[in-house]
Design a protein around this motif. Sequence first.
Motif, PDB file in Angstrom:
ATOM      1  N   THR A  65     -10.433  -6.618   1.866  1.00 43.81           N
ATOM      2  CA  THR A  65     -10.140  -5.341   1.698  1.00 43.81           C
ATOM      3  C   THR A  65     -10.370  -4.798   0.303  1.00 43.81           C
ATOM      4  O   THR A  65     -10.934  -3.740   0.057  1.00 43.81           O
ATOM      5  CB  THR A  65      -8.916  -4.853   2.106  1.00 43.81           C
ATOM      6  N   HIS A 113      -4.326  -4.926  -2.612  1.00 46.78           N
ATOM      7  CA  HIS A 113      -5.324  -5.314  -1.951  1.00 46.78           C
ATOM      8  C   HIS A 113      -5.648  -6.837  -2.251  1.00 46.78           C
ATOM      9  O   HIS A 113      -6.359  -7.307  -1.414  1.00 46.78           O
ATOM     10  CB  HIS A 113      -6.564  -4.575  -2.437  1.00 46.78           C
ATOM     11  N   ASP A 121      -9.597   1.334   6.718  1.00 52.52           N
ATOM     12  CA  ASP A 121      -8.845   2.375   6.008  1.00 52.52           C
ATOM     13  C   ASP A 121      -9.236   2.685   4.746  1.00 52.52           C
ATOM     14  O   ASP A 121      -9.281   3.722   3.995  1.00 52.52           O
ATOM     15  CB  ASP A 121      -7.192   2.402   6.294  1.00 52.52           C
ATOM     16  N   ALA A 122      -9.155   1.463   3.973  1.00 49.97           N
ATOM     17  CA  ALA A 122      -9.519   1.295   2.526  1.00 49.97           C
ATOM     18  C   ALA A 122     -10.775   1.765   2.325  1.00 49.97           C
ATOM     19  O   ALA A 122     -11.217   2.414   1.549  1.00 49.97           O
ATOM     20  CB  ALA A 122      -9.234  -0.249   2.174  1.00 49.97           C
ATOM     21  N   GLN A 175      -5.423   9.116   3.561  1.00 51.25           N
ATOM     22  CA  GLN A 175      -4.427   7.831   3.161  1.00 51.25           C
ATOM     23  C   GLN A 175      -3.404   7.939   4.210  1.00 51.25           C
ATOM     24  O   GLN A 175      -3.027   6.741   4.489  1.00 51.25           O
ATOM     25  CB  GLN A 175      -3.884   8.141   1.805  1.00 51.25           C
ATOM     26  N   PHE A 222     -13.070  -2.049  -1.230  1.00 54.14           N
ATOM     27  CA  PHE A 222     -12.467  -0.946  -1.742  1.00 54.14           C
ATOM     28  C   PHE A 222     -13.049  -0.372  -3.232  1.00 54.14           C
ATOM     29  O   PHE A 222     -13.526   0.852  -3.536  1.00 54.14           O
ATOM     30  CB  PHE A 222     -10.762  -0.825  -1.774  1.00 54.14           C
ATOM     31  N   LEU A 247       0.869  -1.187  -0.015  1.00 56.66           N
ATOM     32  CA  LEU A 247       0.034   0.019   0.035  1.00 56.66           C
ATOM     33  C   LEU A 247       0.805   1.248  -0.049  1.00 56.66           C
ATOM     34  O   LEU A 247       0.477   2.504  -0.482  1.00 56.66           O
ATOM     35  CB  LEU A 247      -0.927   0.111   1.252  1.00 56.66           C
ATOM     36  N   SER A 306      -4.760  -0.551  -7.442  1.00 57.72           N
ATOM     37  CA  SER A 306      -5.089  -1.210  -6.310  1.00 57.72           C
ATOM     38  C   SER A 306      -5.115  -2.670  -6.294  1.00 57.72           C
ATOM     39  O   SER A 306      -4.983  -3.260  -4.979  1.00 57.72           O
ATOM     40  CB  SER A 306      -6.171  -0.524  -5.389  1.00 57.72           C
TER      41      SER A 306
END
Length: 590
Positions: free
Chosen positions: A154, A148, A106-107, A74, A158, A36, A144
């Motif tokens: 996740t 991910h 967070d995602a 982020q 996302f 990430l 991503s």
Amino acid sequence: MRPDPALPAQPLAPGGSALPAERILADSIGALPRALRGSIVTNVVAASLLAFAMREWYPAWGLAAWLAGLVLAQTWRLLFNHAAHRLRISRPPTSPEHKADRLAWDAFILAAYWGISSVFFFDAQRALQPFYWALVLGGTAAGSIGAHAHHPRTMWIFLPTLIAPFALRALVDTHNDSRFLGVGMLLLLAYLLYYGKQHARTLQRMIALRHENSALVEELQTQALALHEANAAKSRFFAAASHDLRQPLQAMGLYLSVISSGDNNPKALARMGQCMESLDRLLEVVMDISRLDAGQVTPQYRPVCIASMLHSLVNMYEAAAQQKGLQLRAHPTKAWTSSDPALLERMLANLVSNAIRYTSTGGVLLGVRPHGEGLRIMVTDTGIGIPAHAHAAVFEEFVQLNNYERDPAQGTGLGLATVQRLAVLLGHRVELHSTLGRGTTFALHVPRIASPAVPAVDTGADLAGTVSAAALQGHVLVVEDNPMVQNALASLLSRWGLRVTAVENGALALHELERTAFDVVLSDWRLPGPHDGTSVLRTAKILQPGMKLAVLMTGEDEHHVTEVPGDVPVLRKPVRPLRLRALLQSHLVP
């Protein structure tokens, strides 16, 4: 741990066991933050380019605030962790499951910021603006996947949160171009979810394969180390055995030279006999150790009356104890156990023999005590004791703490090694307690059972225990291909009063059986020609149904000797004269 629907079936680790999903999850979560970090830079660059493209439509301060919010979305977790570290705030260790939940949250925050922003800035009147957003969102989503996919949950959070708001906003717009763009974004979302699922499976298999390879390497290293240790132990065993075997052989050679010189030396003859007995005992114990190590001994579990066994041991070793001025006693007990009576008595006999050998004053006590749900059969002496650092060593082959000159009169050094192997075979744990200068206690942990309504198990008096000096009568056929063994056996049987016919193979034996009646047939197992010993004995019992005894002699292990008739006793070579005479006497003396 919550199951992840995208995880593949658990792979098999070496040995066939399933590789724990926790290990795969921990590795995946450990790799995700590293993956990430690169996406942070990519997102900031993409957002900066998008803000530059929208500079004609929105004020600079608004775009700058939007960029700052994106950067904060982020990096807020990194900033928080850095601040906690600066303030030295201690936090408990985080489990992989908790890290996974935190990364998924967070995602979601980052994807929601992008998704809400795409709706806020959506303006179909400016044709290029939705196209710019579709291009940036699609690139961000595709970029991503690599990160991910380490944790599919996740990714499931996302991608839809990132693309769906923009796609739905475009679909509800009145412009056909916007609707077409919305449909395209939904198709892109479906494709990225499918591709991400396949990529996640590939990553999971790679992680599992790495674990399997590591486990396989560790297993191979462990096996290589065990093989090296086994080879080293075998080398030490054979080195010690060859040393101990060489001593009586050398002495026998010297005594034989004295006898061959023509001198009438009864002392030399007696010493030669002692050397033969020593050699015989050592060979028997070495072969027993070999059979145990090769797994060729199968226990026959039966109820055993411990009192009867202890009484038998006292009778067996009482003379040896009295010769040294020692007391040998057994505590009364009514306890019963389940074990192989012959092997259990063998273990206790070795312990009693050792106790008498290393005790000068006092005595040896045999007893039983309850221990939990089982029993402890104890052999306690008042001997020299064993130092603590040698407790493990005394169970190794040829280890004798006070016999540095390797005097065979003090035993072979294989008694406790045999006890240890028999304990493992029977599942009876051996326990050692000793105080230097005060004595030693060996305890066998055995199961406790109720007294059965049957007579006590005969603990196995040796067949050679009752032998008379009366002359034997009868005709014996000896089938032995080794000339020296054949001559020696024939001479011994003749001295006992028996008539002997000796042949060297099965064909000659069958010829003799067809024309002469025999009372006994003694046959070696391995014979030259098509007939082995079992074949000779089976034919002998058919040709001469009135024959009194058929005996098979062999130096092989029991599992190699096949098709032995049930009523044919097997004598292991080297055959002990006393045992052979007792067997013959039981059939030839009325």
